[in-house]
Design an enzyme around this catalytic site. Structure first.
Site, short mmCIF file in Angstrom:
data_model
loop_
_atom_site.label_atom_id
_atom_site.label_comp_id
_atom_site.label_asym_id
_atom_site.label_seq_id
_atom_site.Cartn_x
_atom_site.Cartn_y
_atom_site.Cartn_z
N GLU A 146 -29.12 -5.10 7.03
CA GLU A 146 -27.73 -5.16 7.51
C GLU A 146 -27.50 -4.49 8.86
OE1 GLU A 146 -25.29 -3.64 4.34
OE2 GLU A 146 -25.95 -5.15 2.91
N GLU A 275 -30.48 -11.30 -3.06
CA GLU A 275 -29.50 -10.57 -3.89
C GLU A 275 -28.45 -11.53 -4.44
OE1 GLU A 275 -27.97 -7.15 -1.74
OE2 GLU A 275 -29.89 -6.79 -0.77
C1 XIL Z 1 -25.56 -2.04 -4.22
C2 XIL Z 1 -25.91 -1.66 -5.65
O1 XIL Z 1 -25.96 -2.80 -6.43
C3 XIL Z 1 -24.90 -0.68 -6.18
O2 XIL Z 1 -25.29 -0.20 -7.47
C4 XIL Z 1 -24.73 0.50 -5.23
O3 XIL Z 1 -23.70 1.34 -5.68
C5 XIL Z 1 -24.40 0.00 -3.83
O4 XIL Z 1 -25.42 -0.91 -3.41
N1 XIL Z 1 -26.38 -5.09 -0.21
C6 XIL Z 1 -27.55 -4.46 -0.49
C7 XIL Z 1 -27.73 -3.79 -1.80
O5 XIL Z 1 -28.51 -4.54 0.31
O6 XIL Z 1 -28.59 -2.69 -1.72
C8 XIL Z 1 -26.39 -3.37 -2.38
O7 XIL Z 1 -26.62 -2.83 -3.68
C9 XIL Z 1 -25.46 -4.53 -2.42
C10 XIL Z 1 -25.19 -5.06 -1.03
#
Ligand code: XIL
Length: 410
Positions: A146, A275
């Site tokens: 990101e 994701e």
């Molecule tokens: C999220 C997790 O799922 C949560 O448990 C945590 O509180 C915050 O992060 N993008 C990403 C992930 O790259 O690492 C994130 O994961 C969601 C958005």
């Protein structure tokens, strides 16, 4: 409703219950994985093991979890998940190194403000240590996560140290805007040197289709690829399914994704959907039309991946709805994953969206594009070069076609 509908569907499509997502994905040459929050719950573990041939730590491998001090590393949480995956021959993703969020307390805030040089030294120590610890166990690593701002205004500039929209402390400490964002190149270079046998990925969200943010991301990976520093792109795919497909947050247009995948693949990159979740409004409760649309959404996304030979991984961000991050992060939304919170015979129950993914995995075309092109061994290592331009040796494993990975002795 679902229980009446599903058996009929399975009979029509000729899909047997024995065909788990894992077995179907294996026959298509892709990895279907899930983010794990831990591996201590029997139902959760059994579902993971039965349905997925890939795994990633949801939080346990992040900077804040793993580098507990300037010279202290804590691996137990991530080890449990990684070892679970390795023992089952899963494709293991590492997530992640350089991100503006979930930083350790000693690093975040205004107390720790090292010079540009010291920041690079620290970054190198961090990457070297963690990559050495997991050498031979991880297949692909998210090196930078990101780096482009949420509002598509451009790169995170580091105008402050917080994790607010346009910030990244990494960008701030390395004075990124005045140095062509060389913190990104450097992170990848450290990673390449630390372990030349692992795939290096740039991971981001809201860049799955075409548009301003996806152009920024394209430029980042094109530049890295030119320097031999990146092997693939991770597209997060945190999608929203609602009455309209437009909107700023999580909106996605399938035809645009096909185009974006094509231009990324043309760079010689592999594509991982890292994701995936598809949130819907849960209050008021979703009606059958919305659930059908969500099912179609999952099916379409898997179909787009299968139609693009460079797309090798489809990872959902969690296993079942109760453990998903969505209700906490997007109030009033949820039900974004493939399994619900009920179970039978020790596994979570499949939702309609699961059958959407299953249907895509058994189909042979999407919108006239053939999706049955992939029953070939994964050649993902054959075009990789180290920093001196030498061909990188292929890893001695492929979790899909060989049952167990070779793990280097420590
Ligand atoms: C999220 C997790 O799922 C949560 O448990 C945590 O509180 C915050 O992060 N993008 C990403 C992930 O790259 O690492 C994130 O994961 C969601 C958005």
């Amino acid at each position: 409703m679902r229980f009446l509908f599903v058996p009929a569907l399975l009979i029509c499509a000729g899909i047997s219950h024995a065909q788990t997502l894992k077995s179907l994905a294996q026959s298509r040459g892709i990895y279907v994985g899930a983010a794990a929050s831990g591996v201590t719950n029997a139902t959760y573990d059994t579902t993971l093991n039965r349905e997925f041939n890939g795994i990633v730590c949801e939080n346990a491998m992040k900077f804040g979890s793993i580098m507990t001090g300037e010279n202290a590393f804590s691996y137990s949480g991530a080890d449990a998940i990684v070892n679970f995956g390795v023992a089952r021959g899963m494709y293991v993703r590492g997530h992640n190194f350089i991100w503006h969020k979930q930083m350790p307390g000693w690093f975040s805030g205004t107390t720790y403000v090292p010079s540009r040089d010291s920041t690079f030294r620290m970054m190198k120590k961090y990457i070297n240590n963690v990559m050495a610890h997991y050498r031979g166990k991880i297949n692909e690593w998210d090196i930078v996560n990101e780096a482009v701002a949420r509002d598509s205004s451009g790169m995170r500039l580091g105008s402050g140290y917080s994790d607010a929209s346009q910030n990244s402390k990494w960008a701030a400490l390395t004075d990124a805007p005045n140095h062509n964002f060389d913190y990104i190149d450097s992170a990848f270079a450290y990673a390449r040197r630390a372990d030349s046998n692992v795939l290096l990925i740039y991971n981001d969200y809201d860049c799955e289709g075409m548009g301003k943010k996806s152009n920024y991301v394209y430029n980042i990976v094109a530049g890295l690829k030119n320097k031999g520093l990146v092997d693939g792109i991770g597209l997060q795919c945190h999608f929203y399914v609602g009455p309209s497909t437009s909107g700023s947050n999580g909106a996605w247009v399938p035809a645009e994704m096909v185009s974006n995948f094509q231009r990324l693949a043309a760079l010689g990159l592999r594509i991982s959907l890292t994701e995936v979740d598809m949130r819907i409004q849960t209050n008021p409760a979703p009606d059958s039309a919305l659930l059908a649309k969500q099912r179609e959404g999952y099916k379409t996304l898997m179909g787009i991946c299968l139609a693009q030979p460079a797309c090798k991984a489809f990872f959902t961000w969690g296993v079942n709805d109760s453990q998903s991050w969505i209700p906490g992060a997007f109030s009033g939304y949820g039900q974004a994953l493939l399994f619900d919170n009920t179970s039978a015979n020790g596994v979570y129950n499949r939702k309609a969206v699961y059958y959407g993914v299953q249907e895509a995995l058994t189909a042979t075309s999407i919108w006239g594009h053939k999706t049955n092109l992939k029953i070939i061994a994964d050649d993902h290592q054959s075009h990789r070069f180290d920093l001196r331009g030498r061909l990188v040796t292929a890893l001695p494993y492929n979790p899909i076609f060989v049952t167990k990975k070779t793990v280097n002795p420590k």
